[in-house]
Design an enzyme around this catalytic site. Structure first.
Site, short mmCIF file in Angstrom:
data_model
loop_
_atom_site.label_atom_id
_atom_site.label_comp_id
_atom_site.label_asym_id
_atom_site.label_seq_id
_atom_site.Cartn_x
_atom_site.Cartn_y
_atom_site.Cartn_z
N GLY A 31 47.60 44.48 39.60
CA GLY A 31 47.31 43.86 38.32
C GLY A 31 45.82 43.79 38.10
O GLY A 31 45.03 44.14 38.99
N LYS A 34 40.18 40.02 33.47
CA LYS A 34 38.89 40.35 32.85
C LYS A 34 37.87 40.87 33.86
O LYS A 34 37.18 41.84 33.60
CB LYS A 34 38.32 39.10 32.17
CG LYS A 34 38.50 39.14 30.66
CD LYS A 34 37.53 38.16 29.98
CE LYS A 34 37.96 37.87 28.56
NZ LYS A 34 38.06 36.44 28.25
N LYS A 53 42.00 40.98 45.98
CA LYS A 53 41.44 40.73 44.64
C LYS A 53 39.95 41.02 44.67
O LYS A 53 39.20 40.33 45.34
CB LYS A 53 41.72 39.29 44.21
CG LYS A 53 41.19 38.94 42.83
CD LYS A 53 41.62 37.54 42.38
CE LYS A 53 41.10 37.22 40.98
NZ LYS A 53 41.50 35.89 40.50
N ASP A 149 44.57 27.47 33.74
CA ASP A 149 44.97 28.78 33.22
C ASP A 149 46.42 29.10 33.63
O ASP A 149 46.73 30.22 34.03
CB ASP A 149 44.00 29.86 33.74
CG ASP A 149 44.00 31.12 32.85
OD1 ASP A 149 44.54 31.08 31.73
OD2 ASP A 149 43.46 32.14 33.31
P1 ADP Z 1 42.15 37.32 36.85
O1 ADP Z 1 41.33 36.14 37.24
O2 ADP Z 1 41.30 38.51 36.56
O3 ADP Z 1 43.16 37.04 35.78
P2 ADP Z 1 44.33 37.20 38.77
O4 ADP Z 1 44.10 36.46 40.01
O5 ADP Z 1 45.14 36.53 37.71
O6 ADP Z 1 42.92 37.71 38.18
O7 ADP Z 1 44.99 38.59 39.12
C1 ADP Z 1 45.26 39.55 38.10
C2 ADP Z 1 46.69 40.03 38.24
O8 ADP Z 1 46.86 40.67 39.53
C3 ADP Z 1 47.75 38.93 38.22
O9 ADP Z 1 48.12 38.59 36.91
C4 ADP Z 1 48.88 39.59 39.01
O10 ADP Z 1 49.59 40.50 38.19
C5 ADP Z 1 48.13 40.40 40.07
N1 ADP Z 1 48.00 39.60 41.31
C6 ADP Z 1 47.06 38.67 41.56
N2 ADP Z 1 47.22 38.11 42.79
C7 ADP Z 1 48.29 38.71 43.34
C8 ADP Z 1 48.98 38.56 44.59
N3 ADP Z 1 48.58 37.69 45.51
N4 ADP Z 1 50.07 39.35 44.81
C9 ADP Z 1 50.48 40.23 43.87
N5 ADP Z 1 49.88 40.41 42.69
C10 ADP Z 1 48.79 39.67 42.40
MG MG Z 2 44.91 35.89 35.78
#
Ligand code: ADP
Ligand code: MG
Length: 320
Positions: A31, A34, A53, A149
């Site tokens: 995923g 931003k 991440k 959020d």
């Molecule tokens: P941002 O702060 O950019 O929104 P996120 O932490 O929400 O970042 O991560 C973006 C996307 O990545 C999430 O909406 C999800 O789809 C995927 N994702 C994030 N963390 C995980 C995880 N631990 N396992 C699987 N997918 C993840």
């Molecule tokens: Mg997010």
């Protein structure tokens, strides 16, 4: 902690060796948001899968290292709760910080929220998942952390089929609230933000509870309660708490569920239900309405709550 509730003292070791020394990226991206990309990876030493991440340290020309430390600090604090995603390790390069997170292989609950009937959540599913979300959020709130959020893209599943358990992710906007911080500048995702954010009023843990109300509404109905044709219409719907609770929208859904949502989509943050109150709500503490026969054994008057007085047909003529 600074005046905005950002915590920057962290205990996790920040590794400076290349991430690729210890991990292999596998397959597709999980995923992105931003400023972050999340990719599946395998730890070479153990063969275990994680979600990495990748966070850019510079955003729009500003140094955001402290914001990332805040995200790490919250993940550290929440390690004791099973419904908050686990943090395994942290790496830092010249341009990025990499959070190695527990992999939630079932993806975002967003997908099931917008899915067709056979893939969509049943009310029984939503009850189980709502308890887990509230357990995680109650933990954060007891520790004076607001997520800020909460939305279907930030609530993940350990597996999709069979339906697994919840993992709350994305603490990029979270804040410590013990100073009842005057956090007025943050904007989350339009559809999920509470009226006080739109009005630049102080944010509190009640702000998360509004988002949970929107979240549960979407999980049950597949519809976003405040979404308008444009941002302005969405904001107007929110500030007027213009919500459709019609029979049509809530077809086949218990009136206790509607009652639960109504306790959260309340304009005054002080009158909104807390996470603890939600966990004690009858909707989450009774047997599934889809198995009314299971209710037969218990005596509580709350056991057959599917229909409110006005909409229920008496099953037999009232005694005269
Ligand atoms: P941002 O702060 O950019 O929104 P996120 O932490 O929400 O970042 O991560 C973006 C996307 O990545 C999430 O909406 C999800 O789809 C995927 N994702 C994030 N963390 C995980 C995880 N631990 N396992 C699987 N997918 C993840
Ligand atoms: Mg997010």
């Amino acid at each position: 902690m600074n005046k905005n509730g950002i915590v920057t003292e962290i205990h996790t070791k920040i590794r400076k060796e290349p991430f690729s020394t210890n991990y292999e990226l596998v397959g597709k991206e999980l995923g992105r948001g931003k400023f972050a990309v999340v990719k599946k990876c395998t730890e070479k030493a153990t063969g275990k899968q994680y979600a990495a991440k990748f966070l850019r340290k510079r955003r729009k020309g500003a140094d955001c290292r402290m914001d990332i430390f805040n995200e790490i600090a919250v993940l550290e604090l929440a390690k004791a709760n099973p419904y908050v995603v686990g943090l395994h390790e942290v790496y830092e390069t010249n341009s990025e910080i990499i959070l190695v997170l527990e992999c939630a292989a079932g993806g975002e609950i967003f997908d099931q929220c917008v899915a067709d009937n056979d893939e969509a959540f049943t009310e029984k599913d939503v009850i189980r998942l709502a308890k887990q979300i509230l357990n995680g959020v109650a933990f954060l709130h007891r520790n004076n952390v607001v997520h800020l959020d909460l939305k279907p893209q930030n609530i993940l599943l350990t597996s999709a089929r069979p339906l697994g358990d919840i993992r709350i992710v994305d603490f990029g906007l979270s804040r410590r609230m013990d100073k009842i911080a005057e956090v007025r500048e943050i904007l989350g995702t339009p559809e999920y933000v509470a009226p006080e954010i739109l009005n630049y009023e102080p944010i509190s843990i009640a702000t998360d509870m509004w988002s949970i109300g929107v979240l549960i509404y979407v999980m049950l109905t597949g519809e976003s309660p405040f979404l308008g044709d444009d941002k302005q219409e969405t904001f107007l719907n929110i500030s007027q708490v213009n919500v459709d609770y019609s029979q049509d929208t809530f077809e086949g859904i218990s009136s206790l569920a509607v009652d639960f949502i109504k306790s959260l989509l309340v304009k005054n943050p002080r009158k909104r239900a807390t996470a603890e109150e939600c966990l004690n709500h009858p909707w989450l503490n009774h047997l599934s309405p889809s198995h009314p026969h299971l209710h037969a054994m218990s005596a509580s008057s709350l056991d057959e709550p599917e229909m409110s007085q006005s909409e229920s047909e008496p099953e037999s003529p009232a005694p005269s």
